[in-house]
Design an enzyme around this catalytic site. Structure first.
Site, PDB file in Angstrom:
ATOM      1  N   SER A  49      71.975  52.592 -52.768  1.00  0.00           N
ATOM      2  CA  SER A  49      73.347  52.642 -53.274  1.00  0.00           C
ATOM      3  C   SER A  49      73.692  54.025 -53.807  1.00  0.00           C
ATOM      4  O   SER A  49      74.752  54.577 -53.502  1.00  0.00           O
ATOM      5  CB  SER A  49      73.537  51.597 -54.376  1.00  0.00           C
ATOM      6  N   LYS A 168      63.755  44.685 -56.060  1.00  0.00           N
ATOM      7  CA  LYS A 168      64.452  45.498 -57.056  1.00  0.00           C
ATOM      8  C   LYS A 168      65.669  44.715 -57.512  1.00  0.00           C
ATOM      9  O   LYS A 168      66.492  44.284 -56.689  1.00  0.00           O
ATOM     10  CB  LYS A 168      64.899  46.836 -56.470  1.00  0.00           C
ATOM     11  N   SER A 170      69.070  44.865 -59.738  1.00  0.00           N
ATOM     12  CA  SER A 170      70.058  45.670 -60.461  1.00  0.00           C
ATOM     13  C   SER A 170      71.181  44.806 -61.013  1.00  0.00           C
ATOM     14  O   SER A 170      72.272  45.301 -61.294  1.00  0.00           O
ATOM     15  CB  SER A 170      70.643  46.748 -59.532  1.00  0.00           C
ATOM     16  N   GLY A 192      66.398  47.697 -62.084  1.00  0.00           N
ATOM     17  CA  GLY A 192      67.337  48.735 -61.685  1.00  0.00           C
ATOM     18  C   GLY A 192      68.327  49.097 -62.760  1.00  0.00           C
ATOM     19  O   GLY A 192      69.235  49.899 -62.513  1.00  0.00           O
TER      20      GLY A 192
END
Length: 296
Positions: A49, A168, A170, A192
């Site tokens: 991202s 991960k 986030s 994250g």
């Protein structure tokens, strides 16, 4: 050379461009990567991202992985984001990343039709990618951009496939993070969100994939080291000092904010790619203010 077990700080690097509508600046990318590697990070994530992956062409994504592999030594992890809108696209991008030298891939759920997809459909999507992938896979829970949160029901069946290595998260919801960990207890979990690092590590995460690491690498490495050494008071103090970075620069201002913070830190941030807008004077002043207040 095979990297050691994944842990510590993985920096989700930005992609430098020659201009807002120009190509990838390979020289600037090399310089940034060399700085992170020499600074002691344990892993690099490209085409995520923060790396503006959604704005890169397939050829650019392959080139970014190739450049990174030239710089990132074999004892550090090189992870490439390969999530796409179709299973076929995700498989193709994953194979390309592996061929270009990635040690593992980071795969988000499809975003455009995401809210219409059942947990079972997402599970089948990820299973198909795993069957085709030459390298290990980290799943990527990023509901801010995909508009859905990976559920334990999606994740649990995937633990039976040996290609899946970890996740991960986030999302910033630590109860959900814990539920995902319970669904896949053998996986490596990375946090994250800079504001939740200490709790995540206390709850079993092995490290962080943190955009703040793009411009505050040393500070975040000190934070992770304090947790590992058992110095929770120092760790929480360091985290508290970094929360404005997470909220203002990474969270509110996003990629343009991260890139400007990198410029202030002496790295190659440069312009974000259109349709992102370069920060205005107010945004630049806010980044400078937050950066100045970070404990050194």
């Amino acid at each position: 050379m095979t990297p050691p077990a994944p842990r510590g700080l993985f920096v989700p690097v930005t992609t430098p461009f020659t201009s807002a509508d120009g190509g990838v600046d390979a020289g600037a990318l090399r310089a940034n990567l060399a700085s992170y590697v020499s600074g002691g990070v344990q892993g690099i994530v490209v085409c995520g991202s923060t790396g503006e992956a959604a704005l890169l062409s397939p050829d650019e994504q392959r080139r970014v992985v190739e450049v990174a592999r030239d710089v990132v030594p074999g004892d550090r992890w090189l992870v490439a984001g390969t999530g796409g809108e179709s299973t076929a696209t995700t498989v193709s991008t994953t194979r390309d990343a592996a061929a270009a030298g990635a040690d593992a891939v980071l795969v988000r759920p499809p975003a455009y039709y995401g809210p219409s997809l059942s947990a079972a459909a997402l599970t089948r999507h990820f299973q198909a990618v795993a069957e085709a992938s030459p390298v290990p896979i980290f799943l990527y829970n990023i509901p801010k951009y995909t508009h859905l949160a990976l559920s334990p029901e999606t994740v649990a069946p995937l633990t039976e496939h040996p290609r899946f290595l970890g996740l991960k998260d986030s999302g910033g919801d630590m109860e959900h993070f814990a539920a995902l960990q319970r669904a896949a207890p053998q996986w490596c979990f990375f946090v994250g969100s800079l504001a939740h690092v200490v709790r995540a590590l206390d709850d079993g995460a092995v490290g962080g994939v943190l955009a703040g690491g793009c411009f505050l690498t040393d500070a975040i490495l000190r934070l992770l080291a304090a947790v590992e050494e058992g110095n929770r008071e120092a760790a929480r103090e360091l985290q508290d000092g970094l929360v404005p970075v997470a909220r203002e620069i990474v969270g509110r201002l996003g990629v343009p904010g991260v890139k400007y913070a990198m410029d202030l830190a002496g790295l190659a941030g440069g312009p974000p790619r259109l349709p992102f807008e370069t920060l205005d004077a107010g945004g630049r002043a806010r980044v400078a203010e937050v950066m100045a207040a970070v404990p050194r």
